[in-house]
Design a protein around this motif. Structure first.
Motif, mmCIF file in Angstrom:
data_model
loop_
_atom_site.group_PDB
_atom_site.id
_atom_site.type_symbol
_atom_site.label_atom_id
_atom_site.label_comp_id
_atom_site.label_asym_id
_atom_site.label_seq_id
_atom_site.Cartn_x
_atom_site.Cartn_y
_atom_site.Cartn_z
ATOM 1 N N ALA A 58 -25.246 2.808 -7.535
ATOM 2 C CA ALA A 58 -25.326 1.651 -8.267
ATOM 3 C C ALA A 58 -24.633 0.516 -7.265
ATOM 4 N N GLU A 59 -23.610 0.952 -6.538
ATOM 5 C CA GLU A 59 -22.802 0.153 -5.723
ATOM 6 C C GLU A 59 -23.199 0.079 -4.292
ATOM 7 N N THR A 60 -23.090 -1.057 -3.768
ATOM 8 C CA THR A 60 -23.333 -1.239 -2.229
ATOM 9 C C THR A 60 -21.959 -1.817 -1.691
ATOM 10 N N LEU A 61 -21.472 -0.703 -0.755
ATOM 11 C CA LEU A 61 -20.096 -0.866 -0.163
ATOM 12 C C LEU A 61 -20.408 -1.112 1.339
ATOM 13 N N PRO A 62 -19.983 -2.238 1.801
ATOM 14 C CA PRO A 62 -20.307 -2.617 3.261
ATOM 15 C C PRO A 62 -19.363 -1.712 4.154
ATOM 16 N N GLY A 63 -19.601 -1.525 5.396
ATOM 17 C CA GLY A 63 -18.899 -0.965 6.360
ATOM 18 C C GLY A 63 -19.418 0.341 6.852
ATOM 19 N N GLU A 64 -18.975 0.581 8.189
ATOM 20 C CA GLU A 64 -19.440 1.689 9.179
ATOM 21 C C GLU A 64 -18.768 3.127 8.483
ATOM 22 N N LEU A 65 -17.832 3.291 8.201
ATOM 23 C CA LEU A 65 -16.954 4.415 8.048
ATOM 24 C C LEU A 65 -16.254 4.255 6.546
ATOM 25 N N ALA A 66 -15.951 5.412 6.077
ATOM 26 C CA ALA A 66 -15.411 5.445 4.854
ATOM 27 C C ALA A 66 -14.113 6.363 4.691
ATOM 28 N N CYS A 67 -13.164 6.083 3.602
ATOM 29 C CA CYS A 67 -12.281 6.926 3.386
ATOM 30 C C CYS A 67 -12.458 7.332 1.758
ATOM 31 N N SER A 68 -11.951 8.440 1.505
ATOM 32 C CA SER A 68 -12.104 8.685 0.028
ATOM 33 C C SER A 68 -10.626 9.432 -0.263
#
Length: 181
Positions: A73-83
């Protein structure tokens, strides 16, 4: 010969204590001093893997695992992620950002059943060693606390996530911080 006397200053707290000591029943009542959450050291970790909520209005900070439905349900912009994953590998925070970007990294946390957006300046690169995220009425601090566990392109590192609410409440979570593709 000139005599001068240095000015003696008493703090308001010292005056109150002195007056209380002179009042009837002073032997029965001893003042108890407890630091406010703002005065408590930020690095002091309570016992156990996760701390309970400290300070604020007394209500608990209920940080919940993000589900696949929450993330779709969320659109998060960006190439790479951290969690950040807490106990039982529950995903508590997901953020994405672009490499070498001045745009903020954007992420989500789920608090008391509501998915809330947070952001940290500096894009993906600024998140690698932890980050300070902010959102409406909250700050989420992620600190890397140890070396990478395992190998590969994106090994997780031990970390601490501190969720701080605008009313002064905070709660510490222990877990793993992972960044990469």
């Amino acid at each position: 010969m000139i005599w001068f006397r240095p000015a003696i200053r008493f703090s308001p707290f010292a005056v109150v204590l002195a007056l209380a000591a002179c009042s009837p029943g002073a032997e029965e009542a001893t003042p108890t001093l407890t630091p406010s959450p703002a005065e408590a050291p930020a690095t002091a970790a309570p016992p156990g893997p996760d701390a309970e909520t400290v300070g604020g209005d007394g209500s608990a900070i209920d940080l919940q695992a993000l589900t696949a439905e929450d993330l779709s349900a969320e659109t998060l912009p960006g190439e790479l992620a951290c969690s950040f994953s807490g106990a039982d590998d529950q995903l508590l925070l997901l953020a994405r950002g672009d490499v070498a970007s001045g745009e903020p990294a954007v992420g989500v946390v789920k608090v008391s059943g509501y998915v809330e957006r947070i952001a940290a300046p500096g894009g993906y690169d600024a998140m690698l060693d932890g980050a300070n995220f902010a959102g409406r009425g909250k700050t989420v601090l992620v600190e890397v606390t140890g070396p990478a566990q395992g190998g590969g392109e994106s090994p997780p590192r031990p970390g601490a996530l501190t969720y701080q609410r605008a009313d002064g409440a905070s709660r510490l979570f222990q877990g793993l911080w992972t960044c990469g593709p």
